[in-house]
Design a protein around this motif. Structure first.
Motif, PDB file in Angstrom:
ATOM      1  N   PRO A  39       0.819  -1.222   0.000  1.00  0.00           N
ATOM      2  CA  PRO A  39       0.000   0.000   0.000  1.00  0.00           C
ATOM      3  C   PRO A  39       0.854   1.275   0.000  1.00  0.00           C
ATOM      4  O   PRO A  39       0.516   2.257  -0.671  1.00  0.00           O
ATOM      5  CB  PRO A  39      -0.816  -0.120   1.289  1.00  0.00           C
ATOM      6  N   ALA A  40       1.977   1.253   0.726  1.00  0.00           N
ATOM      7  CA  ALA A  40       2.859   2.424   0.735  1.00  0.00           C
ATOM      8  C   ALA A  40       3.502   2.615  -0.633  1.00  0.00           C
ATOM      9  O   ALA A  40       3.652   3.745  -1.111  1.00  0.00           O
ATOM     10  CB  ALA A  40       3.938   2.261   1.811  1.00  0.00           C
ATOM     11  N   GLN A  41       3.853   1.505  -1.302  1.00  0.00           N
ATOM     12  CA  GLN A  41       4.418   1.576  -2.642  1.00  0.00           C
ATOM     13  C   GLN A  41       3.418   2.202  -3.603  1.00  0.00           C
ATOM     14  O   GLN A  41       3.755   3.081  -4.396  1.00  0.00           O
ATOM     15  CB  GLN A  41       4.796   0.172  -3.123  1.00  0.00           C
ATOM     16  N   LYS A  42       2.172   1.765  -3.509  1.00  0.00           N
ATOM     17  CA  LYS A  42       1.120   2.302  -4.385  1.00  0.00           C
ATOM     18  C   LYS A  42       0.934   3.795  -4.151  1.00  0.00           C
ATOM     19  O   LYS A  42       0.834   4.572  -5.100  1.00  0.00           O
ATOM     20  CB  LYS A  42      -0.183   1.549  -4.150  1.00  0.00           C
ATOM     21  N   ALA A  43       0.907   4.206  -2.885  1.00  0.00           N
ATOM     22  CA  ALA A  43       0.726   5.624  -2.558  1.00  0.00           C
ATOM     23  C   ALA A  43       1.890   6.461  -3.093  1.00  0.00           C
ATOM     24  O   ALA A  43       1.674   7.534  -3.676  1.00  0.00           O
ATOM     25  CB  ALA A  43       0.586   5.800  -1.053  1.00  0.00           C
ATOM     26  N   PHE A  45       3.918   5.698  -5.601  1.00  0.00           N
ATOM     27  CA  PHE A  45       3.817   5.689  -7.058  1.00  0.00           C
ATOM     28  C   PHE A  45       2.792   6.724  -7.534  1.00  0.00           C
ATOM     29  O   PHE A  45       3.077   7.534  -8.412  1.00  0.00           O
ATOM     30  CB  PHE A  45       3.430   4.289  -7.546  1.00  0.00           C
ATOM     31  N   GLU A  46       1.617   6.698  -6.936  1.00  0.00           N
ATOM     32  CA  GLU A  46       0.556   7.624  -7.349  1.00  0.00           C
ATOM     33  C   GLU A  46       0.943   9.070  -7.087  1.00  0.00           C
ATOM     34  O   GLU A  46       0.669   9.951  -7.911  1.00  0.00           O
ATOM     35  CB  GLU A  46      -0.749   7.252  -6.659  1.00  0.00           C
ATOM     36  N   GLN A  51       2.820  14.185  -9.602  1.00  0.00           N
ATOM     37  CA  GLN A  51       3.768  15.298  -9.692  1.00  0.00           C
ATOM     38  C   GLN A  51       4.425  15.397 -11.064  1.00  0.00           C
ATOM     39  O   GLN A  51       5.227  16.290 -11.322  1.00  0.00           O
ATOM     40  CB  GLN A  51       4.863  15.134  -8.630  1.00  0.00           C
ATOM     41  N   GLY A  52       4.079  14.458 -11.954  1.00  0.00           N
ATOM     42  CA  GLY A  52       4.599  14.507 -13.320  1.00  0.00           C
ATOM     43  C   GLY A  52       5.839  13.666 -13.569  1.00  0.00           C
ATOM     44  O   GLY A  52       6.451  13.780 -14.638  1.00  0.00           O
ATOM     45  N   HIS A  53       6.221  12.823 -12.616  1.00  0.00           N
ATOM     46  CA  HIS A  53       7.403  11.979 -12.801  1.00  0.00           C
ATOM     47  C   HIS A  53       7.056  10.727 -13.603  1.00  0.00           C
ATOM     48  O   HIS A  53       5.951  10.203 -13.511  1.00  0.00           O
ATOM     49  CB  HIS A  53       7.971  11.559 -11.439  1.00  0.00           C
ATOM     50  N   LYS A  54       8.007  10.249 -14.382  1.00  0.00           N
ATOM     51  CA  LYS A  54       7.868   8.987 -15.105  1.00  0.00           C
ATOM     52  C   LYS A  54       8.289   7.890 -14.144  1.00  0.00           C
ATOM     53  O   LYS A  54       9.428   7.875 -13.667  1.00  0.00           O
ATOM     54  CB  LYS A  54       8.775   9.001 -16.345  1.00  0.00           C
TER      55      LYS A  54
END
Length: 60
Positions: A39-43, A45-46, A51-54
């Motif tokens: 869940p922390a990884q998903k948060a 990532f989102e 913020q516009g990062h690839k």
């Protein structure tokens, strides 16, 4: 020039396609962020995508 670019590489095997030609590769820079759990990884990532990062998700 980085020291690694001065290392002599062994010859390629006879049936190999050879060294890539043209501008097939480009320099890239990245950061690895270790998340506590999925869940922390998903948060993360989102948030970074917003913020516009690839971004790419990696599980090991």
């Amino acid at each position: 020039m980085p020291a690694s670019s001065k290392i002599e590489l062994p010859p390629l095997p006879a049936k190999s396609p050879g060294k890539p030609t043209g501008k097939r590769y480009k320099r890239q820079f990245g950061v690895i962020v270790l998340a506590e759990d999925e869940p922390a990884q998903k948060a993360l990532f989102e948030d970074l995508k917003a913020q516009g990062h690839k971004c790419r998700v990696v599980n090991t």
